[in-house]
Scaffold this motif. Structure first.
Motif, mmCIF file in Angstrom:
data_model
loop_
_atom_site.group_PDB
_atom_site.id
_atom_site.type_symbol
_atom_site.label_atom_id
_atom_site.label_comp_id
_atom_site.label_asym_id
_atom_site.label_seq_id
_atom_site.Cartn_x
_atom_site.Cartn_y
_atom_site.Cartn_z
ATOM 1 N N PRO A 87 -3.825 -58.598 -7.525
ATOM 2 C CA PRO A 87 -3.121 -57.290 -6.441
ATOM 3 C C PRO A 87 -2.443 -57.445 -5.565
ATOM 4 C CG PRO A 87 -5.440 -57.393 -6.039
ATOM 5 C CD PRO A 87 -5.419 -58.401 -7.244
ATOM 6 N N GLU A 88 -1.501 -57.411 -5.230
ATOM 7 C CA GLU A 88 -0.678 -56.693 -4.002
ATOM 8 C C GLU A 88 -1.122 -57.217 -2.866
ATOM 9 O OE1 GLU A 88 2.707 -57.037 -4.439
ATOM 10 O OE2 GLU A 88 3.236 -56.151 -6.310
ATOM 11 N N GLY A 89 -0.127 -57.984 -1.994
ATOM 12 C CA GLY A 89 -0.433 -58.016 -0.327
ATOM 13 C C GLY A 89 -1.202 -56.753 0.029
ATOM 14 N N LEU A 90 -2.117 -56.750 1.082
ATOM 15 C CA LEU A 90 -3.300 -55.501 1.738
ATOM 16 C C LEU A 90 -1.928 -54.615 2.051
ATOM 17 C CD1 LEU A 90 -5.203 -54.100 2.581
ATOM 18 C CD2 LEU A 90 -5.361 -55.807 4.179
ATOM 19 N N ASP A 91 -1.481 -55.327 3.544
ATOM 20 C CA ASP A 91 0.314 -54.846 4.266
ATOM 21 C C ASP A 91 0.817 -54.068 3.110
ATOM 22 O OD1 ASP A 91 -1.179 -55.693 6.488
ATOM 23 O OD2 ASP A 91 0.542 -57.490 6.051
ATOM 24 N N ARG A 92 1.344 -54.550 2.186
ATOM 25 C CA ARG A 92 2.297 -53.487 0.533
ATOM 26 C C ARG A 92 1.650 -52.265 0.808
ATOM 27 N NH1 ARG A 92 5.855 -56.104 -3.770
ATOM 28 N NH2 ARG A 92 6.362 -53.770 -4.732
ATOM 29 N N LEU A 93 0.064 -52.314 0.516
ATOM 30 C CA LEU A 93 -0.514 -51.403 -0.341
ATOM 31 C C LEU A 93 -0.270 -50.530 0.414
ATOM 32 C CD1 LEU A 93 -2.805 -53.239 -2.508
ATOM 33 C CD2 LEU A 93 -1.640 -51.741 -3.001
ATOM 34 N N VAL A 94 -1.049 -50.918 2.424
ATOM 35 C CA VAL A 94 -0.647 -50.241 3.812
ATOM 36 C C VAL A 94 0.009 -49.146 3.539
ATOM 37 C CG1 VAL A 94 -1.621 -49.693 6.351
ATOM 38 C CG2 VAL A 94 -2.755 -51.250 4.909
ATOM 39 N N GLU A 95 1.315 -49.078 3.473
ATOM 40 C CA GLU A 95 2.775 -48.668 2.940
ATOM 41 C C GLU A 95 2.848 -48.418 1.827
ATOM 42 O OE1 GLU A 95 5.648 -51.534 3.345
ATOM 43 O OE2 GLU A 95 5.108 -52.602 5.510
ATOM 44 N N GLN A 96 2.184 -48.288 0.835
ATOM 45 C CA GLN A 96 2.434 -47.492 -0.426
ATOM 46 C C GLN A 96 1.109 -46.368 -0.469
ATOM 47 O OE1 GLN A 96 2.349 -50.569 -2.957
ATOM 48 N NE2 GLN A 96 4.698 -50.831 -4.196
ATOM 49 N N THR A 97 0.492 -46.328 0.549
ATOM 50 C CA THR A 97 -0.830 -45.574 0.351
ATOM 51 C C THR A 97 -0.659 -45.110 1.398
ATOM 52 O OG1 THR A 97 -2.732 -46.321 0.651
ATOM 53 C CG2 THR A 97 -1.516 -47.071 -1.511
ATOM 54 N N SER A 98 -1.704 -43.636 1.468
ATOM 55 C CA SER A 98 -2.210 -43.737 2.925
ATOM 56 C C SER A 98 -3.339 -43.256 2.901
ATOM 57 C CB SER A 98 -2.550 -41.167 2.445
ATOM 58 O OG SER A 98 -1.161 -40.800 2.517
ATOM 59 N N PHE A 99 -4.161 -44.941 2.584
ATOM 60 C CA PHE A 99 -4.960 -45.452 3.399
ATOM 61 C C PHE A 99 -4.749 -46.839 4.203
ATOM 62 C CE2 PHE A 99 -6.214 -44.389 -1.352
ATOM 63 C CZ PHE A 99 -6.932 -43.617 -1.587
ATOM 64 N N SER A 100 -6.009 -46.929 5.412
ATOM 65 C CA SER A 100 -6.166 -47.558 6.209
ATOM 66 C C SER A 100 -6.350 -49.109 5.941
ATOM 67 C CB SER A 100 -6.587 -48.107 7.637
ATOM 68 O OG SER A 100 -8.592 -47.432 7.344
ATOM 69 N N LYS A 101 -6.106 -50.000 6.030
ATOM 70 C CA LYS A 101 -6.375 -51.281 5.934
ATOM 71 C C LYS A 101 -7.958 -51.603 5.271
ATOM 72 C CE LYS A 101 -2.976 -54.509 7.932
ATOM 73 N NZ LYS A 101 -2.646 -55.599 8.465
ATOM 74 N N LYS A 102 -8.966 -51.089 6.175
ATOM 75 C CA LYS A 102 -10.279 -51.433 6.303
ATOM 76 C C LYS A 102 -10.873 -50.525 4.621
ATOM 77 C CE LYS A 102 -14.813 -51.851 7.184
ATOM 78 N NZ LYS A 102 -14.804 -53.832 6.682
ATOM 79 N N GLU A 103 -10.185 -49.393 4.873
ATOM 80 C CA GLU A 103 -10.699 -48.215 3.798
ATOM 81 C C GLU A 103 -9.846 -48.879 1.566
ATOM 82 O OE1 GLU A 103 -9.645 -44.030 4.956
ATOM 83 O OE2 GLU A 103 -8.270 -44.743 4.931
ATOM 84 N N LEU A 104 -8.695 -49.584 2.132
ATOM 85 C CA LEU A 104 -8.474 -50.423 0.806
ATOM 86 C C LEU A 104 -8.959 -51.748 0.892
ATOM 87 C CD1 LEU A 104 -4.069 -50.359 1.746
ATOM 88 C CD2 LEU A 104 -5.540 -49.414 -0.642
ATOM 89 N N GLN A 105 -10.351 -52.188 1.802
ATOM 90 C CA GLN A 105 -10.736 -53.041 1.609
ATOM 91 C C GLN A 105 -12.254 -52.606 0.921
ATOM 92 O OE1 GLN A 105 -11.137 -54.608 5.577
ATOM 93 N NE2 GLN A 105 -9.413 -55.527 6.239
ATOM 94 N N VAL A 106 -12.641 -51.475 0.905
ATOM 95 C CA VAL A 106 -13.988 -51.290 1.110
ATOM 96 C C VAL A 106 -13.337 -50.455 -0.621
ATOM 97 C CG1 VAL A 106 -15.786 -49.208 0.799
ATOM 98 C CG2 VAL A 106 -14.767 -50.250 3.211
ATOM 99 N N LEU A 107 -12.117 -50.148 -0.671
ATOM 100 C CA LEU A 107 -12.305 -49.710 -2.349
ATOM 101 C C LEU A 107 -11.622 -50.878 -3.183
ATOM 102 C CD1 LEU A 107 -9.341 -46.811 -1.496
ATOM 103 C CD2 LEU A 107 -11.539 -46.593 -3.066
ATOM 104 N N TYR A 108 -10.997 -51.568 -2.455
ATOM 105 C CA TYR A 108 -11.115 -52.757 -3.452
ATOM 106 C C TYR A 108 -12.422 -53.883 -3.747
ATOM 107 C CZ TYR A 108 -9.374 -57.800 -4.296
ATOM 108 O OH TYR A 108 -9.060 -59.175 -5.566
ATOM 109 N N ARG A 109 -13.121 -53.984 -2.981
ATOM 110 C CA ARG A 109 -14.170 -54.862 -3.251
ATOM 111 C C ARG A 109 -14.983 -53.623 -4.418
ATOM 112 N NH1 ARG A 109 -17.772 -54.847 1.762
ATOM 113 N NH2 ARG A 109 -16.697 -55.354 3.306
#
Length: 253
Positions: free
Chosen positions: A73-95
């Protein structure tokens, strides 16, 4: 020891499936309890297609082979910009996504098979097909982690307009900018097929047609036989029940 620069991207193939995960920031671990979010993730299992899938699911210790066959997948920072999720939330979702889908993408056949387990009393294959196409934003026959979280962000955190636009796109089967009676009839039949014939109270055979007639009576303002995005948005935003349903998942994550 791994450098701090590894936190910036998921594209470094040396990090795949090792103890350090650049998106989660921690060793992968299974969730302690099944939340709505985790059950949603169950709908997106591993994409299995030929040798790539078998490589991703094997217990081989050959990291080099895994890195060449698994989608990244794309980098975390880019997904933070593209979505309404925080880094922590994206980390949990990706896991959770990675635990369910080591290869990183899911195809339609597998999506249908898993989705059918939630509606054993009916046939969910056609509705799952429509839903899969709504998630497959690149029209490439697979849903990646980016596809998943971008749509999930709209469904859970998007504005009313964003959510309604996503719903319109789901109903607009050929993506030509308007909903026809044929498209809405196909959607309604897929929903009724999914719910099954043994619901209570029993559904009448003409229920899908009645639903479509009601939909067009409300939405088709100029009676031209199609519903445009403007008509759809205007009608939905004036309907109290629809507006309440738009907030149903506000606090899921």
């Amino acid at each position: 020891m791994k450098s701090r620069s590894q936190d910036q991207s998921l594209s470094d193939s040396r990090e795949l499936d090792r103890s350090y995960d650049p998106l989660t920031g921690n060793p992968p671990s299974k969730p302690n309890k099944k939340t709505i979010k985790q059950r949603f993730l169950k709908l997106l299992p591993c994409y299995r297609s030929g040798s790539s899938a078998s490589s991703c699911q094997s217990n081989s210790s050959d990291d080099a082979e895994l890195t060449t066959t698994c989608y990244r997948p794309e980098g975390l920072d880019r997904l933070v910009e593209q979505t309404s999720f925080s880094k922590k939330e994206l980390q949990v979702l990706y896991r959770g996504f990675k635990n369910e889908c080591p290869s990183g993408v899911v195809n339609e056949e597998t999506f249908k098979n898993i989705y059918s387990q939630f509606f054993p009393q009916g046939d969910s294959s056609m509705y799952a097909h429509f839903l899969f196409e709504a998630f497959d934003t690149n029209n490439n026959g697979s849903v990646s982690f980016e596809d998943f979280v971008i749509s999930l962000s709209i469904i859970l955190r998007g504005s009313i307009t964003d959510k309604l636009n996503w719903a319109f796109n789901l109903y607009d089967l050929n993506k030509d900018g308007c909903i026809t009676r044929e498209e809405m009839t196909a959607i309604m039949h897929s929903i009724y097929d999914m719910m099954g014939k043994y619901t209570y109270p029993n559904m009448r055979d003409n229920a899908p047609k009645d639903h479509v007639d009601n939909f067009f009576q409300k939405m088709d303002k100029n009676n031209d036989g199609v519903v445009t995005i403007e008509e759809f948005l205007e009608t939905c935003q004036k309907d109290e029940n629809i507006m309440q349903s738009m907030h149903m998942f506000d606090n899921v994550i």
